[in-house]
Scaffold this active site. Structure first.
Site, PDB file in Angstrom:
ATOM      1  N   LYS A  61      -7.036 -28.332 -13.794  1.00 39.91           N
ATOM      2  CA  LYS A  61      -8.326 -27.615 -13.689  1.00 39.91           C
ATOM      3  C   LYS A  61      -8.134 -26.430 -12.757  1.00 39.91           C
ATOM      4  O   LYS A  61      -7.656 -26.583 -11.632  1.00 39.91           O
ATOM      5  CB  LYS A  61      -9.383 -28.581 -13.158  1.00 39.91           C
ATOM      6  CG  LYS A  61     -10.650 -27.961 -12.601  1.00 39.91           C
ATOM      7  CD  LYS A  61     -11.720 -29.040 -12.419  1.00 39.91           C
ATOM      8  CE  LYS A  61     -12.500 -28.873 -11.129  1.00 39.91           C
ATOM      9  NZ  LYS A  61     -13.537 -29.924 -10.944  1.00 39.91           N
ATOM     10  N   LEU A  62      -8.490 -25.262 -13.244  1.00 41.63           N
ATOM     11  CA  LEU A  62      -8.379 -24.044 -12.433  1.00 41.63           C
ATOM     12  C   LEU A  62      -9.753 -23.637 -11.949  1.00 41.63           C
ATOM     13  O   LEU A  62     -10.691 -23.515 -12.738  1.00 41.63           O
ATOM     14  CB  LEU A  62      -7.816 -22.886 -13.278  1.00 41.63           C
ATOM     15  CG  LEU A  62      -6.482 -23.106 -13.979  1.00 41.63           C
ATOM     16  CD1 LEU A  62      -6.123 -21.863 -14.805  1.00 41.63           C
ATOM     17  CD2 LEU A  62      -5.380 -23.404 -12.956  1.00 41.63           C
ATOM     18  N   LYS A  63      -9.885 -23.403 -10.663  1.00 42.82           N
ATOM     19  CA  LYS A  63     -11.117 -22.810 -10.155  1.00 42.82           C
ATOM     20  C   LYS A  63     -11.105 -21.339 -10.556  1.00 42.82           C
ATOM     21  O   LYS A  63     -10.057 -20.666 -10.437  1.00 42.82           O
ATOM     22  CB  LYS A  63     -11.168 -22.946  -8.625  1.00 42.82           C
ATOM     23  CG  LYS A  63     -11.347 -24.377  -8.158  1.00 42.82           C
ATOM     24  CD  LYS A  63     -12.742 -24.897  -8.468  1.00 42.82           C
ATOM     25  CE  LYS A  63     -12.953 -26.275  -7.864  1.00 42.82           C
ATOM     26  NZ  LYS A  63     -14.313 -26.776  -8.087  1.00 42.82           N
ATOM     27  N   ASP A  84     -13.237 -24.387 -13.746  1.00 45.34           N
ATOM     28  CA  ASP A  84     -14.461 -24.751 -13.024  1.00 45.34           C
ATOM     29  C   ASP A  84     -14.937 -23.523 -12.260  1.00 45.34           C
ATOM     30  O   ASP A  84     -14.231 -23.009 -11.385  1.00 45.34           O
ATOM     31  CB  ASP A  84     -14.180 -25.909 -12.055  1.00 45.34           C
ATOM     32  CG  ASP A  84     -15.441 -26.424 -11.356  1.00 45.34           C
ATOM     33  OD1 ASP A  84     -16.537 -25.862 -11.578  1.00 45.34           O
ATOM     34  OD2 ASP A  84     -15.318 -27.391 -10.571  1.00 45.34           O
ATOM     35  N   SER A 137      -7.329 -30.480  -9.511  1.00 47.45           N
ATOM     36  CA  SER A 137      -8.178 -29.294  -9.402  1.00 47.45           C
ATOM     37  C   SER A 137      -7.483 -28.299  -8.474  1.00 47.45           C
ATOM     38  O   SER A 137      -7.213 -28.605  -7.315  1.00 47.45           O
ATOM     39  CB  SER A 137      -9.537 -29.726  -8.832  1.00 47.45           C
ATOM     40  OG  SER A 137     -10.338 -28.609  -8.537  1.00 47.45           O
ATOM     41  N   LYS A 172     -19.954 -37.609 -10.399  1.00 45.98           N
ATOM     42  CA  LYS A 172     -19.542 -37.811  -9.007  1.00 45.98           C
ATOM     43  C   LYS A 172     -20.553 -38.745  -8.362  1.00 45.98           C
ATOM     44  O   LYS A 172     -21.735 -38.392  -8.271  1.00 45.98           O
ATOM     45  CB  LYS A 172     -19.541 -36.481  -8.239  1.00 45.98           C
ATOM     46  CG  LYS A 172     -18.496 -35.482  -8.694  1.00 45.98           C
ATOM     47  CD  LYS A 172     -18.604 -34.193  -7.895  1.00 45.98           C
ATOM     48  CE  LYS A 172     -17.594 -33.177  -8.379  1.00 45.98           C
ATOM     49  NZ  LYS A 172     -17.778 -31.857  -7.738  1.00 45.98           N
ATOM     50  N   ASP A 186     -21.604 -30.157 -13.751  1.00 46.83           N
ATOM     51  CA  ASP A 186     -21.297 -30.869 -12.506  1.00 46.83           C
ATOM     52  C   ASP A 186     -22.555 -30.799 -11.629  1.00 46.83           C
ATOM     53  O   ASP A 186     -23.422 -31.693 -11.676  1.00 46.83           O
ATOM     54  CB  ASP A 186     -20.062 -30.206 -11.857  1.00 46.83           C
ATOM     55  CG  ASP A 186     -19.724 -30.712 -10.460  1.00 46.83           C
ATOM     56  OD1 ASP A 186     -20.466 -31.542  -9.913  1.00 46.83           O
ATOM     57  OD2 ASP A 186     -18.711 -30.268  -9.873  1.00 46.83           O
ATOM     58  N   GLU A 220     -16.490 -25.792 -16.627  1.00 45.69           N
ATOM     59  CA  GLU A 220     -17.399 -26.596 -15.802  1.00 45.69           C
ATOM     60  C   GLU A 220     -18.340 -25.677 -15.031  1.00 45.69           C
ATOM     61  O   GLU A 220     -17.896 -24.734 -14.370  1.00 45.69           O
ATOM     62  CB  GLU A 220     -16.530 -27.437 -14.856  1.00 45.69           C
ATOM     63  CG  GLU A 220     -17.281 -28.385 -13.940  1.00 45.69           C
ATOM     64  CD  GLU A 220     -16.317 -29.232 -13.095  1.00 45.69           C
ATOM     65  OE1 GLU A 220     -15.126 -29.341 -13.461  1.00 45.69           O
ATOM     66  OE2 GLU A 220     -16.758 -29.773 -12.074  1.00 45.69           O
ATOM     67  N   GLY A 256     -14.318 -35.178  -8.200  1.00 45.45           N
ATOM     68  CA  GLY A 256     -13.896 -35.471  -6.833  1.00 45.45           C
ATOM     69  C   GLY A 256     -14.530 -34.494  -5.867  1.00 45.45           C
ATOM     70  O   GLY A 256     -15.063 -33.455  -6.267  1.00 45.45           O
ATOM     71  N   LEU A 295     -12.721 -33.826  -2.759  1.00 48.02           N
ATOM     72  CA  LEU A 295     -11.639 -33.790  -1.776  1.00 48.02           C
ATOM     73  C   LEU A 295     -11.711 -34.997  -0.837  1.00 48.02           C
ATOM     74  O   LEU A 295     -11.510 -34.880   0.376  1.00 48.02           O
ATOM     75  CB  LEU A 295     -11.682 -32.485  -0.958  1.00 48.02           C
ATOM     76  CG  LEU A 295     -11.751 -31.173  -1.734  1.00 48.02           C
ATOM     77  CD1 LEU A 295     -11.872 -29.992  -0.755  1.00 48.02           C
ATOM     78  CD2 LEU A 295     -10.524 -30.973  -2.618  1.00 48.02           C
TER      79      LEU A 295
HETATM   80  O1  OSB Z   1     -16.729 -28.506  -8.195  1.00 50.28           O
HETATM   81  O2  OSB Z   1     -15.608 -30.218  -8.728  1.00 50.28           O
HETATM   82  C1  OSB Z   1     -15.971 -29.410  -7.866  1.00 50.28           C
HETATM   83  C2  OSB Z   1     -14.183 -30.112  -4.565  1.00 50.28           C
HETATM   84  C3  OSB Z   1     -15.210 -29.945  -3.670  1.00 50.28           C
HETATM   85  C4  OSB Z   1     -16.449 -29.564  -4.140  1.00 50.28           C
HETATM   86  C5  OSB Z   1     -16.662 -29.360  -5.508  1.00 50.28           C
HETATM   87  C6  OSB Z   1     -15.625 -29.555  -6.414  1.00 50.28           C
HETATM   88  C7  OSB Z   1     -14.358 -29.900  -5.921  1.00 50.28           C
HETATM   89  C8  OSB Z   1     -13.182 -30.043  -6.773  1.00 50.28           C
HETATM   90  C9  OSB Z   1     -12.022 -30.846  -6.240  1.00 50.28           C
HETATM   91  O3  OSB Z   1     -13.040 -29.483  -7.830  1.00 50.28           O
HETATM   92  C10 OSB Z   1     -11.996 -32.203  -6.808  1.00 50.28           C
HETATM   93  C11 OSB Z   1     -11.017 -33.098  -6.097  1.00 50.28           C
HETATM   94  O4  OSB Z   1      -9.816 -32.984  -6.365  1.00 50.28           O
HETATM   95  O5  OSB Z   1     -11.443 -33.925  -5.271  1.00 50.28           O
HETATM   96 MG    MG Z   2     -17.118 -28.805 -10.246  1.00 52.14          MG
END
Ligand code: OSB
Ligand code: MG
Length: 380
Positions: free
Chosen positions: A164-166, A191, A138, A265, A241, A216, A293, A295
């Site tokens: 995955k691109l934010k 996402d 991500s 999650k 999510d 997402e 995830g 982080l």
């Molecule tokens: O929206 O999936 C999410 C991290 C923190 C809070 C929300 C998200 C995320 C990630 C990172 O996208 C996922 C990871 O690599 O742990």
């Molecule tokens: Mg997410």
């Protein structure tokens, strides 16, 4: 049949700087305040990790609030009690509403204790079937398109199975287009972390041109109705999510067509038992599922990887290698990415076997111990 008495619980507080700032539609994140939960039951240690954020932006939970909930409402319901099946630990706090991350942190530590006490890997205890799982990564919102392309290139070179691109309004289409143009074949998704509303449907439709495996959580964190309205207006599948906090939520979302894919999650669902329930439901319904995830350090990450080894997790997860997050993880060996884009599912019984206690001692800022025998809270 094993039964374990929970004798002692320790909350371990640390702050770990991320190797790279993680920018999402919530804003930038430079470090994580981590609370580890160490459960000792019949002389065996098990570990869990609180995934709540410092700020209530992903969900309403915060580190400080979750610690209060654990200390005042969850730990007293488990300390001194006997666990005869980790699947039912959560029943002890069935009357506690919400606070899934607080619940999960303790529940997952108990599962890990069970793994250690029975001498089986957590994956085996959960019913996992795979020895390695495909890993995605991500990537936060970059300062520029050029910086993003460099970052994507480095992860593609490492072999990640999915990128995955934010995304957020303003840079979304331009950035996704640039990544797709440069990496024609990579499995790519976006996402939004709730950065859009239904009024943006025509705008979001522009992302249909880039062959994304999914978008997402484009709309509100607590919505499924608008997502159901958006879904037929896009060719790109929607993944939920934030909106899915239980198997019942998943069932309701699916029944109105609010999503075609779900990000699982354990922290958001209140633990591994609910994650298994969601998994089993998804298999029955044919709903594609993957492990997200938050982080995590290696401790939470190993739980996620063990979960991802179940057969119903049909898409690569955000189960990236330790070095994507941390200069040095708190487990040894760290999680690494194999050249084929997978991470190995550990066969060790319990996370304690791989906790790097020296590293942990170096970064811990505070510990609180809760003892079943005298109920005294000892902090230092
Ligand atoms: O929206 O999936 C999410 C991290 C923190 C809070 C929300 C998200 C995320 C990630 C990172 O996208 C996922 C990871 O690599 O742990
Ligand atoms: Mg997410």
């Amino acid at each position: 049949m094993t039964a374990l008495r929970v004798d002692r619980v320790e909350l371990v507080f640390l702050t770990l700087p991320l190797r790279h700032p993680f920018v999402t539609s919530f804003g930038p994140q430079l470090e994580r305040d981590v609370v580890l939960v160490r459960v000792r039951a019949d002389g065996v240690d098990g570990w869990g990790e609180l995934v709540a954020g410092r700020d209530p932006v992903y969900s309403e939970e915060t580190v400080a609030g979750a610690v209060t909930v654990m200390r005042d409402h969850l730990l007293p319901r488990i300390l001194g009690h006997t666990v005869d099946d980790p699947r039912t630990v959560g029943d002890r706090w069935a009357k506690v509403r919400g606070n899934p991350m607080a619940r999960a942190a303790i529940e997952m530590a108990v599962w890990d204790t069970w793994s250690a006490a029975t001498g089986r890997s957590l994956a085996a205890v959960l019913g996992g079937t795979r020895a390695a799982v495909p890993a995605g990564v991500s990537i936060g919102i970059a300062d520029s398109t050029a910086a993003l392309l460099d970052r994507v290139a480095s992860f593609v070179d490492q072999g990640y199975a999915r990128i995955k691109l934010k995304i957020a309004p303003g840079t979304d289409v331009e950035r996704v287009a640039a990544v797709r143009e440069r990496f024609a074949d990579v499995a790519l998704m976006a996402d939004a972390n709730s950065a859009y509303t239904l009024d943006d449907a025509d705008h979001l439709r522009r992302l249909d041109a880039f062959d994304l495996t999914m978008i997402e959580q484009p709309l509100a964190h607590d919505d499924i109705i608008d997502h159901a309205s958006l879904a037929p207006r896009l060719r790109t599948p929607l993944c939920l999510d934030e909106s899915i906090r239980s198997t019942a939520d998943a069932r309701r979302a699916a029944s109105i067509g609010a999503c075609a894919i779900i990000n699982c999650k354990p922290g958001r669902l209140g633990g591994l038992a609910e994650s298994l329930a969601l998994h089993d439901w998804a298999v029955t319904e044919g709903m594609p599922l993957w492990v997200g995830g938050m982080l995590e350090t290696g401790i939470g990450r190993l739980h996620n990887i063990a979960l991802a080894s179940l057969p119903g997790f049909t898409l690569p997860g955000d189960t990236s290698a330790s070095d994507r997050y941390w200069e040095r993880d708190i487990i040894e060996p760290a999680v690494t990415l194999a050249p084929d884009g997978t991470v190995e599912v550990p066969d060790a019984a319990g996370v304690d076997a791989v906790v790097d206690h020296d590293r942990l001692d170096a970064v811990v800022v505070h510990r609180e111990v809760f003892d079943a025998t005298d109920g005294v809270v000892a902090g230092r």
